[in-house]
Write a protein that holds these residues in place. Structure first.
Motif, mmCIF file in Angstrom:
data_model
loop_
_atom_site.group_PDB
_atom_site.id
_atom_site.type_symbol
_atom_site.label_atom_id
_atom_site.label_comp_id
_atom_site.label_asym_id
_atom_site.label_seq_id
_atom_site.Cartn_x
_atom_site.Cartn_y
_atom_site.Cartn_z
ATOM 1 N N PRO A 5 0.790 -1.233 0.000
ATOM 2 C CA PRO A 5 0.000 0.000 0.000
ATOM 3 C C PRO A 5 0.824 1.286 0.000
ATOM 4 N N PHE A 6 2.087 1.194 0.360
ATOM 5 C CA PHE A 6 2.901 2.401 0.423
ATOM 6 C C PHE A 6 3.971 2.445 -0.666
ATOM 7 N N SER A 7 3.737 1.758 -1.765
ATOM 8 C CA SER A 7 4.709 1.770 -2.861
ATOM 9 C C SER A 7 4.563 3.018 -3.733
ATOM 10 N N TYR A 8 3.383 3.620 -3.747
ATOM 11 C CA TYR A 8 3.117 4.875 -4.457
ATOM 12 C C TYR A 8 3.646 4.848 -5.885
ATOM 13 N N GLN A 9 3.197 3.858 -6.635
ATOM 14 C CA GLN A 9 3.626 3.686 -8.012
ATOM 15 C C GLN A 9 3.304 4.895 -8.890
ATOM 16 N N GLY A 10 2.287 5.680 -8.521
ATOM 17 C CA GLY A 10 1.902 6.834 -9.319
ATOM 18 C C GLY A 10 2.774 8.064 -9.134
ATOM 19 N N LEU A 11 3.759 7.989 -8.246
ATOM 20 C CA LEU A 11 4.665 9.130 -8.091
ATOM 21 C C LEU A 11 5.627 9.129 -9.277
ATOM 22 N N ILE A 15 8.632 13.833 -12.743
ATOM 23 C CA ILE A 15 8.104 15.053 -12.124
ATOM 24 C C ILE A 15 8.633 15.231 -10.712
ATOM 25 N N HIS A 16 8.891 14.130 -10.028
ATOM 26 C CA HIS A 16 9.204 14.163 -8.599
ATOM 27 C C HIS A 16 10.518 14.869 -8.267
ATOM 28 N N GLU A 17 11.409 15.011 -9.215
ATOM 29 C CA GLU A 17 12.671 15.720 -8.980
ATOM 30 C C GLU A 17 12.359 17.164 -8.587
ATOM 31 N N LYS A 18 13.053 17.682 -7.589
ATOM 32 C CA LYS A 18 12.737 18.978 -6.979
ATOM 33 C C LYS A 18 12.607 20.130 -7.980
ATOM 34 N N ALA A 19 13.557 20.306 -8.849
ATOM 35 C CA ALA A 19 13.504 21.430 -9.800
ATOM 36 C C ALA A 19 12.332 21.271 -10.760
ATOM 37 N N ARG A 20 12.112 20.047 -11.234
ATOM 38 C CA ARG A 20 11.007 19.825 -12.168
ATOM 39 C C ARG A 20 9.662 19.969 -11.467
ATOM 40 N N GLN A 86 -2.204 16.688 -17.273
ATOM 41 C CA GLN A 86 -2.873 15.522 -16.703
ATOM 42 C C GLN A 86 -1.909 14.675 -15.879
ATOM 43 N N ARG A 87 -0.693 14.496 -16.376
ATOM 44 C CA ARG A 87 0.310 13.741 -15.606
ATOM 45 C C ARG A 87 0.592 14.406 -14.275
ATOM 46 N N PHE A 88 0.654 15.736 -14.273
ATOM 47 C CA PHE A 88 0.924 16.451 -13.028
ATOM 48 C C PHE A 88 -0.257 16.325 -12.066
ATOM 49 N N LEU A 89 -1.477 16.443 -12.565
ATOM 50 C CA LEU A 89 -2.647 16.290 -11.699
ATOM 51 C C LEU A 89 -2.716 14.870 -11.127
ATOM 52 N N LEU A 95 0.391 12.172 -4.462
ATOM 53 C CA LEU A 95 1.073 12.893 -3.398
ATOM 54 C C LEU A 95 0.112 13.197 -2.244
ATOM 55 N N GLU A 96 -1.123 13.535 -2.568
ATOM 56 C CA GLU A 96 -2.136 13.750 -1.524
ATOM 57 C C GLU A 96 -2.368 12.468 -0.727
ATOM 58 N N GLU A 97 -2.343 11.333 -1.419
ATOM 59 C CA GLU A 97 -2.493 10.047 -0.742
ATOM 60 C C GLU A 97 -1.336 9.813 0.223
ATOM 61 N N VAL A 98 -0.127 10.166 -0.187
ATOM 62 C CA VAL A 98 1.042 10.038 0.683
ATOM 63 C C VAL A 98 0.825 10.857 1.955
ATOM 64 N N VAL A 99 0.372 12.089 1.806
ATOM 65 C CA VAL A 99 0.159 12.969 2.957
ATOM 66 C C VAL A 99 -0.924 12.393 3.868
ATOM 67 N N ARG A 100 -2.033 11.926 3.275
ATOM 68 C CA ARG A 100 -3.105 11.319 4.086
ATOM 69 C C ARG A 100 -2.597 10.101 4.853
ATOM 70 N N ASN A 101 -1.870 9.236 4.178
ATOM 71 C CA ASN A 101 -1.343 8.038 4.839
ATOM 72 C C ASN A 101 -0.399 8.395 5.974
ATOM 73 N N ALA A 102 0.449 9.386 5.743
ATOM 74 C CA ALA A 102 1.386 9.807 6.787
ATOM 75 C C ALA A 102 0.645 10.410 7.969
ATOM 76 N N ALA A 103 -0.394 11.206 7.711
ATOM 77 C CA ALA A 103 -1.182 11.805 8.795
ATOM 78 C C ALA A 103 -1.901 10.724 9.589
ATOM 79 N N GLU A 104 -2.456 9.738 8.893
ATOM 80 C CA GLU A 104 -3.125 8.630 9.584
ATOM 81 C C GLU A 104 -2.135 7.844 10.430
#
Length: 119
Positions: A5-11, A15-20, A86-89, A95-104
């Protein structure tokens, strides 16, 4: 429950590189795009660094770069393609899922704070 559940394949690694990520965030709300110089200022990048990251994004079909002239001055305009938007959205949804999982997870272990130190 999914096997990983925490593999986050959609990241999206592209895009995930900081500058990009900064480039994408700067462009997502500007359908007409931004001039290279404005994008450089917003992202705090050098000419060469921004050029290289834009080249990577352009090769992936995420960003369109248009060169023209404004009077006698060259103008480089950068904008997201429909696919890039669309790729960014999609990336943001994961990324929102990551934040929710971390908060939970933090709620289950209240002695761990997600707030930055000093807050």
């Amino acid at each position: 429950m999914p096997e990983a559940p925490f593999s986050y394949q959609g990241l999206d690694r592209l895009i995930h590189e900081k500058a990009r990520l900064g480039i994408m965030t700067s462009l997502v709300g500007r359908p007409k795009g931004l001039a290279f110089t404005d994008l450089k200022k917003l992202c705090g990048l050098t000419d060469g660094n921004l050029s290289r990251h834009l080249q990577v994004l352009e090769e992936a079909g995420i960003v369109r770069i248009e060169k023209s002239f404004e009077g006698k001055r060259p103008l480089t305009q950068c904008r997201l393609t429909a696919e890039g938007r669309q790729r960014f959205l999609d990336y943001l949804a994961v990324l929102e899922e990551v934040v929710r999982n971390a908060a939970e997870a933090a709620e289950l272990a209240p002695d761990i704070s997600l707030a930055p130190k000093g807050v």
